[in-house]
Motif scaffolding. Structure first.
Motif, PDB file in Angstrom:
ATOM      1  N   GLN A   1     -17.328 -15.620  31.725  1.00  0.00           N
ATOM      2  CA  GLN A   1     -16.616 -14.686  32.606  1.00  0.00           C
ATOM      3  C   GLN A   1     -15.289 -15.293  33.077  1.00  0.00           C
ATOM      4  N   GLU A   2     -15.285 -16.600  33.329  1.00  0.00           N
ATOM      5  CA  GLU A   2     -14.033 -17.273  33.715  1.00  0.00           C
ATOM      6  C   GLU A   2     -12.980 -17.128  32.616  1.00  0.00           C
ATOM      7  N   ILE A   3     -13.434 -17.313  31.372  1.00  0.00           N
ATOM      8  CA  ILE A   3     -12.517 -17.166  30.233  1.00  0.00           C
ATOM      9  C   ILE A   3     -12.007 -15.733  30.149  1.00  0.00           C
ATOM     10  N   LEU A   4     -12.919 -14.766  30.305  1.00  0.00           N
ATOM     11  CA  LEU A   4     -12.516 -13.362  30.259  1.00  0.00           C
ATOM     12  C   LEU A   4     -11.512 -13.037  31.359  1.00  0.00           C
TER      13      LEU A   4
ATOM     14  N   PHE B   1      -7.010 -14.319  21.982  1.00  0.00           N
ATOM     15  CA  PHE B   1      -6.154 -14.772  23.084  1.00  0.00           C
ATOM     16  C   PHE B   1      -6.764 -15.973  23.790  1.00  0.00           C
ATOM     17  N   ALA B   2      -8.091 -15.995  23.935  1.00  0.00           N
ATOM     18  CA  ALA B   2      -8.737 -17.144  24.586  1.00  0.00           C
ATOM     19  C   ALA B   2      -8.448 -18.430  23.822  1.00  0.00           C
ATOM     20  N   TYR B   3      -8.601 -18.401  22.515  1.00  0.00           N
ATOM     21  CA  TYR B   3      -8.306 -19.596  21.711  1.00  0.00           C
ATOM     22  C   TYR B   3      -6.841 -19.995  21.830  1.00  0.00           C
ATOM     23  N   ALA B   4      -5.941 -19.018  21.789  1.00  0.00           N
ATOM     24  CA  ALA B   4      -4.513 -19.320  21.870  1.00  0.00           C
ATOM     25  C   ALA B   4      -4.129 -19.880  23.237  1.00  0.00           C
TER      26      ALA B   4
ATOM     27  N   MET C   1      -8.649 -22.229  25.259  1.00  0.00           N
ATOM     28  CA  MET C   1     -10.060 -22.175  25.637  1.00  0.00           C
ATOM     29  C   MET C   1     -10.930 -21.976  24.394  1.00  0.00           C
ATOM     30  N   ASP C   2     -12.229 -22.241  24.534  1.00  0.00           N
ATOM     31  CA  ASP C   2     -13.166 -22.075  23.414  1.00  0.00           C
ATOM     32  C   ASP C   2     -14.249 -21.073  23.816  1.00  0.00           C
ATOM     33  N   PRO C   3     -13.998 -19.783  23.564  1.00  0.00           N
ATOM     34  CA  PRO C   3     -14.960 -18.766  24.010  1.00  0.00           C
ATOM     35  C   PRO C   3     -16.324 -18.889  23.342  1.00  0.00           C
ATOM     36  N   PHE C   4     -16.355 -19.263  22.063  1.00  0.00           N
ATOM     37  CA  PHE C   4     -17.649 -19.362  21.384  1.00  0.00           C
ATOM     38  C   PHE C   4     -18.506 -20.476  21.983  1.00  0.00           C
ATOM     39  N   ALA C   5     -17.863 -21.564  22.424  1.00  0.00           N
ATOM     40  CA  ALA C   5     -18.613 -22.665  23.043  1.00  0.00           C
ATOM     41  C   ALA C   5     -19.210 -22.243  24.377  1.00  0.00           C
ATOM     42  N   ALA C   6     -18.649 -21.183  24.984  1.00  0.00           N
ATOM     43  CA  ALA C   6     -19.135 -20.709  26.283  1.00  0.00           C
ATOM     44  C   ALA C   6     -20.162 -19.581  26.152  1.00  0.00           C
ATOM     45  N   TYR C   7     -20.539 -19.250  24.928  1.00  0.00           N
ATOM     46  CA  TYR C   7     -21.486 -18.143  24.732  1.00  0.00           C
ATOM     47  C   TYR C   7     -22.801 -18.340  25.483  1.00  0.00           C
ATOM     48  N   GLY C   8     -23.207 -19.582  25.647  1.00  0.00           N
ATOM     49  CA  GLY C   8     -24.488 -19.828  26.314  1.00  0.00           C
ATOM     50  C   GLY C   8     -24.389 -19.920  27.823  1.00  0.00           C
ATOM     51  N   ASP C   9     -23.187 -19.749  28.379  1.00  0.00           N
ATOM     52  CA  ASP C   9     -22.963 -19.893  29.817  1.00  0.00           C
ATOM     53  C   ASP C   9     -22.197 -18.670  30.302  1.00  0.00           C
ATOM     54  N   GLU C  10     -22.934 -17.702  30.832  1.00  0.00           N
ATOM     55  CA  GLU C  10     -22.320 -16.421  31.186  1.00  0.00           C
ATOM     56  C   GLU C  10     -21.222 -16.575  32.237  1.00  0.00           C
ATOM     57  N   ALA C  11     -21.430 -17.461  33.213  1.00  0.00           N
ATOM     58  CA  ALA C  11     -20.426 -17.664  34.261  1.00  0.00           C
ATOM     59  C   ALA C  11     -19.144 -18.248  33.670  1.00  0.00           C
TER      60      ALA C  11
END
Length: 343
Positions: free
Chosen positions: A179-182, A160-163, A166-176
């Motif tokens: 969380q915004e994506i989630l 759903f994030a990609y659709a 957004m790019d959830p994998f690109a945010a893996y290194g930034d927890e904040a």
């Protein structure tokens, strides 16, 4: 006498792998061609790491962990050794898959894995009733209200994030940032609850819901879609516009491999398209062997090529290693979605 024993041992390949990845027919062909005996031990990700950790990377010559289970295990336990890419027939691999796996298994500048068997999750669609469903968020469209299904698991959050752009994998290194994506996905999934017939858990239960017509579009695995397509030509697996989510089981060298040469011979042997097609027939999933789909069963070849035109194949979003802590955040998000009242 010792040297004779060592020589005899050197002509054995000890393979730690998954069910279906080293079928008897392929093992026999390899043994006949090379004179190397193959000892197959069936395993899974957790068991592979456990076995190799217990021996410091010994006991096996070649292992097949998933690509997202290599870097972390290597950093923590040092159980693998780098792949010598010069000993591999690189041109036998689908380039986008080879590049993705090299990237996701690189530790301190060294590559620790190359791709073998892969699969995806995306959309299973009854095209006669839900032809407009082309991406994950289309499952929330009013046209399919009450007739969709997906799991309350992390792939749904990622898809759903990609659709949603957004790019959830690109945010893996930034927890904040993650969380915004989630939070955005959580709001969407709560909004979408009224559309959901059921959150499926077992694959067979989902397939039966689609067969009966109770569910006309779902998020699920490619092999499930093709299985349904065997019985109903209107139902098939669709690679979402924003990209199917892909897993890859790799080839990796245990740190104390005793027969590295045999390991490379096995990799190059099974990546031949004709051989790879035999593994697909056994495992039910395709391999990263370029052109192997041409040698697959005619029906499966047609299904694969219909679901994955080249552009969709190159658009697969491959799972990278999950950083510590993110799965906890995901779990809390899924719990809130489950508890929320549908709109």
């Amino acid at each position: 006498m010792v040297s004779l024993v060592s020589a005899a041992q050197a002509e054995e390949l000890r393979l730690l792998t998954w069910g279906g990845y080293a079928p008897d027919e392929v093992v026999e062909m390899f043994e006949k061609e090379t004179g190397i005996d193959v000892e197959v031990t069936l395993s899974n990700n957790e068991d592979m790491i456990s076995k190799l950790r217990a021996t410091g990377g010994g006991g096996f010559d070649l292992a097949q962990p998933s690509q997202d289970r290599i870097a972390g295990a290597q950093l923590e336990y040092g159980i693998y050794k780098p792949i010598d890419l010069g000993k591999i027939d690189n041109d036998k691999f689908i380039p986008s898959m080879l590049d993705a796996t090299k990237s996701n298994t690189t530790v301190d500048g060294e590559v620790y894995g190359v791709p073998h068997v892969w699969g995806t999750s995306g959309l299973i669609v009854d095209t006669s009733k839900a032809a407009a469903v082309k991406d994950y968020t289309d499952l929330c469209a009013p046209e399919v209200a009450g007739k969709v299904s997906y799991r309350l698991k992390r792939p749904t959050l990622i898809g759903f994030a990609y659709a949603m752009g957004m790019d959830p994998f690109a945010a893996y290194g930034d927890e904040a940032k993650y969380q915004e994506i989630l939070d955005a996905v959580e709001a969407k999934l709560i909004e979408c609850k009224a559309n959901v017939k059921t959150y499926w858990e077992g694959g067979d239960a989902l397939l039966n819901l689609v067969r009966s017509g109770e569910v006309v579009a779902a998020m699920a695995w490619d092999t499930g879609g093709w299985k349904l397509n065997n019985d109903n030509a209107d139902i098939t697996f669709v690679a979402p516009k924003s990209g199917a989510l892909g897993w890859i089981d790799t080839f990796a060298l245990p740190r104390k491999t005793k027969n590295e040469d045999a390991a490379y011979k096995w990799i190059n042997f099974v990546m031949q398209p004709e051989i790879a097609a035999k593994i697909t027939a056994s495992a039910g999933n395709f391999t990263a062997s370029k052109g192997a789909d041409e040698f697959a069963d005619d029906k499966l070849k047609a299904q694969f090529q219909g679901s994955f035109p080249p552009a969709d194949l190159d658009n697969i979003k491959w799972y990278p290693t999950v950083p510590a802590g993110l799965e906890v955040l995901e779990g809390k998000t899924l719990d809130r979605v489950k508890a929320a009242q549908s709109n």
